[in-house]
Structure formats: C-alpha cells, structure tokens
Design a protein around this motif. Structure first.
Motif, short mmCIF file in Angstrom:
data_model
loop_
_atom_site.label_atom_id
_atom_site.label_comp_id
_atom_site.label_asym_id
_atom_site.label_seq_id
_atom_site.Cartn_x
_atom_site.Cartn_y
_atom_site.Cartn_z
N GLU A 1 0.82 -1.22 0.00
CA GLU A 1 0.00 0.00 0.00
C GLU A 1 0.85 1.27 0.00
O GLU A 1 0.40 2.32 -0.44
CB GLU A 1 -0.95 0.02 1.21
CG GLU A 1 -0.24 0.25 2.53
CD GLU A 1 -1.17 0.36 3.71
OE1 GLU A 1 -2.35 0.71 3.54
OE2 GLU A 1 -0.71 0.09 4.83
N LYS B 1 -8.39 -3.30 -7.34
CA LYS B 1 -8.17 -3.81 -5.99
C LYS B 1 -9.28 -4.80 -5.65
O LYS B 1 -10.45 -4.52 -5.80
CB LYS B 1 -8.13 -2.66 -4.99
CG LYS B 1 -7.88 -3.12 -3.57
CD LYS B 1 -7.83 -1.94 -2.62
CE LYS B 1 -7.86 -2.40 -1.19
NZ LYS B 1 -7.88 -1.27 -0.27
N SER C 1 -7.26 -6.60 0.62
CA SER C 1 -6.14 -5.98 1.31
C SER C 1 -5.85 -6.80 2.56
O SER C 1 -6.77 -7.23 3.26
CB SER C 1 -6.50 -4.54 1.68
OG SER C 1 -5.42 -3.90 2.29
N GLU D 1 -1.81 -5.03 -0.92
CA GLU D 1 -2.98 -4.83 -1.76
C GLU D 1 -2.99 -5.93 -2.81
O GLU D 1 -1.99 -6.12 -3.52
CB GLU D 1 -2.96 -3.46 -2.43
CG GLU D 1 -2.86 -2.29 -1.46
CD GLU D 1 -4.07 -2.13 -0.57
OE1 GLU D 1 -5.13 -2.71 -0.85
OE2 GLU D 1 -3.95 -1.41 0.44
#
Length: 163
Positions: free
Chosen positions: A88, A104, A107, A119
């Motif tokens: 990130e 995305k 996470s 990520e």
C-alpha cells in the motif's frame, strides 16, 4: 539494442530485487538493452484459472514487452485472472497497475515488516487495457503473429505452458 528474453534465466535476479521466493515453475518475460535488465516480471502460482504476476521495472521497456506480459497469461495460459500484489505504501506501482486495468480486490493489513498492507489486485482479460485498447492493436497483432510463428527464446528455454 532492446530485446525480449523469455524463460527462467532472469527469475533469480527479479526474485532477489523483489524479495520474492518463487516456485520452481516460475517463468519470466524480460526486456533487456544490450544484455542489461530494463523491465521484467515473474509469472508464478499458475493453477489453470489464475496466475500471479510480479513486476520489476527499471527503465523504459519495448512496447511489445507490454503486450507480451498480458498476451502470455490471457492468450497462452488462458487464465481468467492475473493477480498482482503491491504494498500500500508504493503509490507509483499501484497507479501504474490500475492504469493497465488492475482493480483492488482485497487488502491484508500489517503484511509487511513496516506495517504496510498488501494490496491484492486482479485483472481479467476484459479489464486488460493493453490487449483491448485500439492504440495497442498494431503491437498486439505483431505479438500474436510472432507467437503463432517461430518463437525464439534466448536462454533456450520455453515457457512451461509451451512444453
């Protein structure tokens, strides 16, 4: 002169630079300039449906390298998804990946020693801007013609999916 090198020859170098521990099946596609590394990636973790992509860019690669890195997983391996893993706290890489079509998906907080999250980005063939944008069509057609003709691999190895 810039050229493309496919196979396993550059896997150790890219792995060390990215602090990555690839499997023995890992393959790379690299752009070199007079034998010096410009840009490359490792494909690893192929399972028939997806493959992980680990990218290292130190210079400006050839345009056909950009096409090859997406042609191989989507048109040769026939995966549904390519998976990218980016810290990130690496906004430059995140921006570059999303500009290519990655989105995305998840996470993992606190993944890295510095506390940064990992990520997880994914891309489908439909999301791939390089393979679907008309501005890349001429280069993509050249790569497809070459793939259907004689493939040259400088290190003498064929990517595992071609064996």
């Amino acid at each position: 002169m810039k050229e493309l090198v496919c196979g396993t020859m550059w896997v150790p170098y890219i792995s060390l630079e990215l602090k990555l521990m690839p499997t023995p099946m890992a393959q790379s596609i690299v752009c070199t300039d007079n034998g010096e590394f410009v840009a490359g990636l490792i494909f690893d973790g192929y399972n028939g449906a997806s493959v992980a992509m680990h990218v290292l860019i130190k210079g400006v690669p050839r345009r056909d390298w950009m096409v090859c890195i997406f042609d191989y997983p989507f048109n040769v391996l026939k995966v549904r998804k390519v998976i990218g893993q980016i810290a990130e706290d690496n906004p430059k890489s995140l921006k570059f990946a999303t500009s290519l079509g990655f989105a995305k998906e998840a996470s993992i907080s606190g993944f890295f020693p510095n506390g940064a999250a990992l990520e997880l980005l994914t891309m489908t063939r439909v999301q791939c801007k390089v393979l679907n944008d008309p501005r890349w069509a001429e280069v993509a057609a050249k790569v497809t013609r070459k793939r259907h003709g004689q493939q040259e691999h400088r290190d003498g190895a064929e990517p595992a999916a071609h064996r």
